[in-house]
Design a protein around this motif. Structure first.
Motif, PDB file in Angstrom:
ATOM      1  N   ARG A   7      -6.680 -11.345   9.601  1.00  0.00           N
ATOM      2  CA  ARG A   7      -7.724 -10.320   9.559  1.00  0.00           C
ATOM      3  C   ARG A   7      -8.748 -10.554  10.677  1.00  0.00           C
ATOM      4  O   ARG A   7      -9.109  -9.641  11.420  1.00  0.00           O
ATOM      5  CB  ARG A   7      -8.418 -10.344   8.200  1.00  0.00           C
ATOM      6  N   ASP A   8      -9.217 -11.792  10.802  1.00  0.00           N
ATOM      7  CA  ASP A   8     -10.240 -12.110  11.801  1.00  0.00           C
ATOM      8  C   ASP A   8      -9.722 -11.922  13.227  1.00  0.00           C
ATOM      9  O   ASP A   8     -10.435 -11.398  14.091  1.00  0.00           O
ATOM     10  CB  ASP A   8     -10.737 -13.544  11.607  1.00  0.00           C
ATOM     11  N   SER A   9      -8.485 -12.346  13.486  1.00  0.00           N
ATOM     12  CA  SER A   9      -7.947 -12.204  14.842  1.00  0.00           C
ATOM     13  C   SER A   9      -7.708 -10.735  15.177  1.00  0.00           C
ATOM     14  O   SER A   9      -7.986 -10.296  16.305  1.00  0.00           O
ATOM     15  CB  SER A   9      -6.672 -13.031  15.019  1.00  0.00           C
ATOM     16  N   HIS A  10      -7.238  -9.958  14.218  1.00  0.00           N
ATOM     17  CA  HIS A  10      -7.052  -8.525  14.467  1.00  0.00           C
ATOM     18  C   HIS A  10      -8.396  -7.833  14.695  1.00  0.00           C
ATOM     19  O   HIS A  10      -8.479  -6.901  15.502  1.00  0.00           O
ATOM     20  CB  HIS A  10      -6.289  -7.866  13.324  1.00  0.00           C
ATOM     21  N   ALA A  11      -9.439  -8.295  14.026  1.00  0.00           N
ATOM     22  CA  ALA A  11     -10.770  -7.715  14.218  1.00  0.00           C
ATOM     23  C   ALA A  11     -11.269  -7.955  15.648  1.00  0.00           C
ATOM     24  O   ALA A  11     -11.869  -7.058  16.253  1.00  0.00           O
ATOM     25  CB  ALA A  11     -11.753  -8.295  13.205  1.00  0.00           C
ATOM     26  N   VAL A  12     -11.014  -9.144  16.196  1.00  0.00           N
ATOM     27  CA  VAL A  12     -11.431  -9.423  17.574  1.00  0.00           C
ATOM     28  C   VAL A  12     -10.653  -8.538  18.543  1.00  0.00           C
ATOM     29  O   VAL A  12     -11.221  -7.995  19.500  1.00  0.00           O
ATOM     30  CB  VAL A  12     -11.258 -10.922  17.926  1.00  0.00           C
ATOM     31  N   ILE A  13      -9.372  -8.361  18.298  1.00  0.00           N
ATOM     32  CA  ILE A  13      -8.564  -7.500  19.170  1.00  0.00           C
ATOM     33  C   ILE A  13      -9.068  -6.055  19.096  1.00  0.00           C
ATOM     34  O   ILE A  13      -9.185  -5.381  20.125  1.00  0.00           O
ATOM     35  CB  ILE A  13      -7.065  -7.594  18.808  1.00  0.00           C
ATOM     36  N   MET A  22     -12.623  -5.556  38.416  1.00  0.00           N
ATOM     37  CA  MET A  22     -12.607  -6.481  37.285  1.00  0.00           C
ATOM     38  C   MET A  22     -11.374  -7.365  37.390  1.00  0.00           C
ATOM     39  O   MET A  22     -10.386  -6.993  37.999  1.00  0.00           O
ATOM     40  CB  MET A  22     -12.640  -5.711  35.979  1.00  0.00           C
ATOM     41  N   THR A  23     -11.454  -8.494  36.746  1.00  0.00           N
ATOM     42  CA  THR A  23     -10.398  -9.501  36.795  1.00  0.00           C
ATOM     43  C   THR A  23      -9.703  -9.589  35.445  1.00  0.00           C
ATOM     44  O   THR A  23     -10.336  -9.462  34.399  1.00  0.00           O
ATOM     45  CB  THR A  23     -11.015 -10.868  37.161  1.00  0.00           C
ATOM     46  N   LYS A  24      -8.400  -9.831  35.491  1.00  0.00           N
ATOM     47  CA  LYS A  24      -7.636 -10.031  34.255  1.00  0.00           C
ATOM     48  C   LYS A  24      -7.603 -11.520  33.928  1.00  0.00           C
ATOM     49  O   LYS A  24      -7.437 -12.359  34.812  1.00  0.00           O
ATOM     50  CB  LYS A  24      -6.221  -9.484  34.404  1.00  0.00           C
ATOM     51  N   TYR A  25      -7.763 -11.827  32.646  1.00  0.00           N
ATOM     52  CA  TYR A  25      -7.759 -13.201  32.153  1.00  0.00           C
ATOM     53  C   TYR A  25      -6.730 -13.348  31.046  1.00  0.00           C
ATOM     54  O   TYR A  25      -6.572 -12.456  30.207  1.00  0.00           O
ATOM     55  CB  TYR A  25      -9.135 -13.577  31.590  1.00  0.00           C
ATOM     56  N   LEU A  26      -6.054 -14.480  31.054  1.00  0.00           N
ATOM     57  CA  LEU A  26      -5.115 -14.840  29.994  1.00  0.00           C
ATOM     58  C   LEU A  26      -5.824 -15.814  29.068  1.00  0.00           C
ATOM     59  O   LEU A  26      -6.305 -16.865  29.508  1.00  0.00           O
ATOM     60  CB  LEU A  26      -3.864 -15.500  30.581  1.00  0.00           C
ATOM     61  N   ILE A  27      -5.893 -15.461  27.803  1.00  0.00           N
ATOM     62  CA  ILE A  27      -6.468 -16.329  26.771  1.00  0.00           C
ATOM     63  C   ILE A  27      -5.311 -16.672  25.843  1.00  0.00           C
ATOM     64  O   ILE A  27      -4.649 -15.777  25.311  1.00  0.00           O
ATOM     65  CB  ILE A  27      -7.594 -15.608  26.014  1.00  0.00           C
ATOM     66  N   SER A  28      -5.038 -17.973  25.673  1.00  0.00           N
ATOM     67  CA  SER A  28      -3.832 -18.341  24.927  1.00  0.00           C
ATOM     68  C   SER A  28      -3.993 -19.670  24.205  1.00  0.00           C
ATOM     69  O   SER A  28      -4.933 -20.424  24.452  1.00  0.00           O
ATOM     70  CB  SER A  28      -2.642 -18.420  25.882  1.00  0.00           C
ATOM     71  N   PHE A  29      -3.031 -19.925  23.332  1.00  0.00           N
ATOM     72  CA  PHE A  29      -2.952 -21.210  22.645  1.00  0.00           C
ATOM     73  C   PHE A  29      -1.495 -21.502  22.319  1.00  0.00           C
ATOM     74  O   PHE A  29      -0.721 -20.581  22.069  1.00  0.00           O
ATOM     75  CB  PHE A  29      -3.794 -21.223  21.360  1.00  0.00           C
ATOM     76  N   VAL A  71      -4.408 -10.754  26.998  1.00  0.00           N
ATOM     77  CA  VAL A  71      -4.855 -10.480  28.360  1.00  0.00           C
ATOM     78  C   VAL A  71      -5.993  -9.470  28.252  1.00  0.00           C
ATOM     79  O   VAL A  71      -5.831  -8.401  27.654  1.00  0.00           O
ATOM     80  CB  VAL A  71      -3.719  -9.924  29.237  1.00  0.00           C
ATOM     81  N   LEU A  72      -7.146  -9.850  28.826  1.00  0.00           N
ATOM     82  CA  LEU A  72      -8.310  -8.974  28.858  1.00  0.00           C
ATOM     83  C   LEU A  72      -8.729  -8.762  30.307  1.00  0.00           C
ATOM     84  O   LEU A  72      -8.571  -9.656  31.138  1.00  0.00           O
ATOM     85  CB  LEU A  72      -9.481  -9.597  28.084  1.00  0.00           C
ATOM     86  N   GLY A  98     -12.999  -1.580  25.610  1.00  0.00           N
ATOM     87  CA  GLY A  98     -12.252  -1.146  26.785  1.00  0.00           C
ATOM     88  C   GLY A  98     -11.785  -2.283  27.676  1.00  0.00           C
ATOM     89  O   GLY A  98     -11.465  -2.057  28.843  1.00  0.00           O
ATOM     90  N   VAL A  99     -11.689  -3.514  27.132  1.00  0.00           N
ATOM     91  CA  VAL A  99     -11.289  -4.666  27.949  1.00  0.00           C
ATOM     92  C   VAL A  99      -9.896  -5.179  27.603  1.00  0.00           C
ATOM     93  O   VAL A  99      -9.359  -6.038  28.296  1.00  0.00           O
ATOM     94  CB  VAL A  99     -12.322  -5.820  27.847  1.00  0.00           C
ATOM     95  N   TYR A 100      -9.294  -4.652  26.562  1.00  0.00           N
ATOM     96  CA  TYR A 100      -7.980  -5.122  26.099  1.00  0.00           C
ATOM     97  C   TYR A 100      -6.876  -4.607  27.009  1.00  0.00           C
ATOM     98  O   TYR A 100      -6.820  -3.422  27.325  1.00  0.00           O
ATOM     99  CB  TYR A 100      -7.735  -4.645  24.671  1.00  0.00           C
ATOM    100  N   VAL A 101      -5.977  -5.501  27.448  1.00  0.00           N
ATOM    101  CA  VAL A 101      -4.825  -5.118  28.252  1.00  0.00           C
ATOM    102  C   VAL A 101      -3.551  -5.297  27.438  1.00  0.00           C
ATOM    103  O   VAL A 101      -2.736  -4.386  27.324  1.00  0.00           O
ATOM    104  CB  VAL A 101      -4.746  -5.948  29.558  1.00  0.00           C
ATOM    105  N   PHE A 102      -3.373  -6.482  26.861  1.00  0.00           N
ATOM    106  CA  PHE A 102      -2.140  -6.799  26.139  1.00  0.00           C
ATOM    107  C   PHE A 102      -2.365  -8.037  25.290  1.00  0.00           C
ATOM    108  O   PHE A 102      -3.167  -8.890  25.642  1.00  0.00           O
ATOM    109  CB  PHE A 102      -0.996  -7.063  27.125  1.00  0.00           C
ATOM    110  N   GLY A 103      -1.624  -8.147  24.216  1.00  0.00           N
ATOM    111  CA  GLY A 103      -1.684  -9.364  23.415  1.00  0.00           C
ATOM    112  C   GLY A 103      -0.512  -9.448  22.474  1.00  0.00           C
ATOM    113  O   GLY A 103       0.154  -8.449  22.199  1.00  0.00           O
ATOM    114  N   GLY A 104      -0.253 -10.645  22.003  1.00  0.00           N
ATOM    115  CA  GLY A 104       0.804 -10.851  21.027  1.00  0.00           C
ATOM    116  C   GLY A 104       1.188 -12.305  20.931  1.00  0.00           C
ATOM    117  O   GLY A 104       0.706 -13.152  21.685  1.00  0.00           O
ATOM    118  N   GLY A 105       2.034 -12.572  19.983  1.00  0.00           N
ATOM    119  CA  GLY A 105       2.537 -13.927  19.781  1.00  0.00           C
ATOM    120  C   GLY A 105       3.997 -14.001  20.184  1.00  0.00           C
ATOM    121  O   GLY A 105       4.751 -13.049  20.001  1.00  0.00           O
ATOM    122  N   ILE A 106       4.375 -15.126  20.743  1.00  0.00           N
ATOM    123  CA  ILE A 106       5.774 -15.349  21.115  1.00  0.00           C
ATOM    124  C   ILE A 106       6.585 -15.567  19.838  1.00  0.00           C
ATOM    125  O   ILE A 106       6.208 -16.360  18.978  1.00  0.00           O
ATOM    126  CB  ILE A 106       5.902 -16.577  22.039  1.00  0.00           C
TER     127      ILE A 106
END
Length: 113
Positions: free
Chosen positions: A25-31, A1-8, A78-79, A38-46
């Protein structure tokens, strides 16, 4: 599997007054959905209140970034996914939750990660 960075970038997320709690609430629900899948690797805001530091190999640290480089900000996820199509689907879910378009990038394969 490949890791992808999704960002804004931080300035892309314009939340109408009174909707911040719904966006959170909505963003935490997606995470949570990504974690359950089982696809979550890492996430957060700077933390934009903390200045970046450029650290040299000898340990010398100076405030700032590489000359001509913009300071990264905003949110990152990162997923690890089976395909680019799956990454686009997850990026769309995050875009809906965060109320802004998402940038999608693919990490190069690294057998050690």
């Amino acid at each position: 599997m490949t890791k992808y960075l999704i960002s804004f970038p931080g300035e892309a997320m314009v939340v109408p007054e009174g909707e911040f709690e719904a966006v959170a609430r909505d963003s935490h629900a997606v995470i949570e959905e990504a974690k359950a899948a089982g696809v979550y690797v890492f996430g957060g805001g700077i933390d934009e209140d903390v200045a970046p530091v450029l650290v040299a190999g000898d340990g010398a640290a100076v405030e700032g970034t590489y000359p001509g480089h913009t300071v990264p900000n905003g949110g990152y996820t990162v997923l690890e996914l089976p395909s680019r199509e799956a990454a686009v689907e997850w990026a769309a879910k995050i875009a809906v939750a965060c109320r802004c378009a998402q940038e999608l990038r693919q990490f190069q394969y690294d057998p050690a990660s």
